[in-house]
Scaffold this motif. Structure first.
Motif, PDB file in Angstrom:
ATOM      1  N   THR A  93      -0.425  -8.734 -24.285  1.00 48.50           N
ATOM      2  CA  THR A  93      -0.305  -8.397 -22.872  1.00 48.50           C
ATOM      3  C   THR A  93      -1.123  -9.381 -22.047  1.00 48.50           C
ATOM      4  N   SER A  94      -0.768  -9.477 -20.781  1.00 55.50           N
ATOM      5  CA  SER A  94      -1.551 -10.348 -19.904  1.00 55.50           C
ATOM      6  C   SER A  94      -2.694  -9.585 -19.249  1.00 55.50           C
ATOM      7  N   ALA A  95      -2.677  -8.269 -19.367  1.00 58.15           N
ATOM      8  CA  ALA A  95      -3.716  -7.446 -18.751  1.00 58.15           C
ATOM      9  C   ALA A  95      -5.027  -7.560 -19.520  1.00 58.15           C
ATOM     10  N   ARG A 128      -7.119  -3.338  -4.491  1.00 59.76           N
ATOM     11  CA  ARG A 128      -6.174  -2.287  -4.072  1.00 59.76           C
ATOM     12  C   ARG A 128      -5.812  -2.410  -2.592  1.00 59.76           C
ATOM     13  N   ALA A 129      -6.743  -2.885  -1.785  1.00 56.43           N
ATOM     14  CA  ALA A 129      -6.492  -3.026  -0.348  1.00 56.43           C
ATOM     15  C   ALA A 129      -5.696  -4.285  -0.019  1.00 56.43           C
ATOM     16  N   ASN A 130      -5.552  -5.192  -0.991  1.00 58.00           N
ATOM     17  CA  ASN A 130      -4.883  -6.472  -0.747  1.00 58.00           C
ATOM     18  C   ASN A 130      -3.835  -6.765  -1.820  1.00 58.00           C
ATOM     19  N   PRO A 131      -2.718  -6.057  -1.800  1.00 60.56           N
ATOM     20  CA  PRO A 131      -1.686  -6.295  -2.817  1.00 60.56           C
ATOM     21  C   PRO A 131      -1.069  -7.695  -2.732  1.00 60.56           C
ATOM     22  N   GLN A 132      -1.202  -8.358  -1.601  1.00 59.60           N
ATOM     23  CA  GLN A 132      -0.652  -9.710  -1.450  1.00 59.60           C
ATOM     24  C   GLN A 132      -1.368 -10.727  -2.336  1.00 59.60           C
ATOM     25  N   TRP A 133      -2.507 -10.376  -2.900  1.00 57.83           N
ATOM     26  CA  TRP A 133      -3.211 -11.274  -3.812  1.00 57.83           C
ATOM     27  C   TRP A 133      -2.499 -11.371  -5.155  1.00 57.83           C
ATOM     28  N   GLY A 134      -1.639 -10.410  -5.456  1.00 60.14           N
ATOM     29  CA  GLY A 134      -0.879 -10.458  -6.701  1.00 60.14           C
ATOM     30  C   GLY A 134      -1.627  -9.946  -7.914  1.00 60.14           C
ATOM     31  N   VAL A 135      -2.712  -9.223  -7.703  1.00 58.92           N
ATOM     32  CA  VAL A 135      -3.496  -8.672  -8.815  1.00 58.92           C
ATOM     33  C   VAL A 135      -3.322  -7.160  -8.803  1.00 58.92           C
ATOM     34  N   GLU A 136      -3.131  -6.604  -9.989  1.00 61.05           N
ATOM     35  CA  GLU A 136      -2.983  -5.156 -10.110  1.00 61.05           C
ATOM     36  C   GLU A 136      -4.157  -4.579 -10.882  1.00 61.05           C
ATOM     37  N   VAL A 137      -4.552  -3.369 -10.503  1.00 59.66           N
ATOM     38  CA  VAL A 137      -5.568  -2.623 -11.241  1.00 59.66           C
ATOM     39  C   VAL A 137      -4.940  -1.299 -11.641  1.00 59.66           C
ATOM     40  N   ASN A 138      -4.835  -1.089 -12.941  1.00 65.01           N
ATOM     41  CA  ASN A 138      -4.323   0.177 -13.473  1.00 65.01           C
ATOM     42  C   ASN A 138      -5.385   0.758 -14.387  1.00 65.01           C
ATOM     43  N   GLY A 139      -6.080   1.765 -13.895  1.00 69.76           N
ATOM     44  CA  GLY A 139      -7.180   2.338 -14.671  1.00 69.76           C
ATOM     45  C   GLY A 139      -8.290   1.319 -14.809  1.00 69.76           C
ATOM     46  N   LYS A 141      -7.713  -1.625 -16.375  1.00 69.60           N
ATOM     47  CA  LYS A 141      -7.050  -2.896 -16.703  1.00 69.60           C
ATOM     48  C   LYS A 141      -6.713  -3.683 -15.447  1.00 69.60           C
ATOM     49  N   PHE A 142      -6.979  -4.984 -15.521  1.00 69.14           N
ATOM     50  CA  PHE A 142      -6.669  -5.921 -14.446  1.00 69.14           C
ATOM     51  C   PHE A 142      -5.523  -6.808 -14.925  1.00 69.14           C
ATOM     52  N   ASN A 143      -4.594  -7.126 -14.019  1.00 67.08           N
ATOM     53  CA  ASN A 143      -3.434  -7.904 -14.430  1.00 67.08           C
ATOM     54  C   ASN A 143      -2.866  -8.689 -13.251  1.00 67.08           C
TER      55      ASN A 143
END
Length: 173
Positions: A93-95, A128-139, A141-143
């Motif tokens: 995974t990339s996360a 979380r406040a800046n989805p335009q950065w293209g980074v996700e946080v799920n629990g 995990k960063f991806n």
């Protein structure tokens, strides 16, 4: 006498223009790959107001700059991982989990473990406040699900995509 032929001159000019635009595409893709998708004009900073919990729903104004600096380091680590994954390095995974990310940040940058632990909550709030950065946080995990790929990887993935589509058409699925 060959250079006086109009079609030869046209072909040479066409070739030169083609080489120019190919070179321009290579430069563009290589520059785009290295950029962090963060500008001051579109960055949302959820600053803490009275009664809000810093690091959970907002960021203290005094901690914005250190968190942003650390995010830049984090982005490079995440982007490297996402590119490796997208380019077929065999990663599952990339996360990255928080502990993996912390370890890589300490190894690859001048960030201390204490600083990471101090600002991790703020970084999550900013992501979380800046989805335009293209980074996700799920629990934990960063991806980066859609990284900017280097030219070689981009061309290779495009080639595999075209070949896969052609095979599906030939086989009939």
């Amino acid at each position: 006498k060959i250079w006086r032929n109009a079609s030869t001159i046209s072909m040479v000019l066409l070739f030169v223009v083609g080489v120019f635009f190919c070179g321009l595409a290579v430069v563009y893709l290589n520059v785009r790959f290295k950029e962090i998708p963060m500008t001051s004009t579109d960055t949302n900073l959820p600053l803490c107001k009275l009664g809000e919990k810093p690091g959970a729903t907002c960021v203290l104004s005094t901690e914005v700059k250190p968190a942003m600096d650390m995010f830049k380091e984090l982005y490079h680590v995440l982007n490297d991982r996402a590119v490796q994954y997208a380019c077929g390095s065999g990663l599952e995974t990339s996360a990255l989990a928080e502990d993996q990310m912390t370890q890589l940040l300490v190894e690859k940058s001048a960030v201390s473990l204490w600083d990471i632990e101090k600002h991790l909550g703020n970084i999550k709030v900013l992501i979380r406040a800046n989805p335009q950065w293209g980074v996700e946080v799920n629990g934990d995990k960063f991806n980066i699900p859609s990284p900017n790929l280097p030219l070689g990887c981009y061309v290779l993935s495009l080639f595999y995509g075209i070949m896969g589509s052609a095979l599906r058409l030939i086989v009939g699925q």
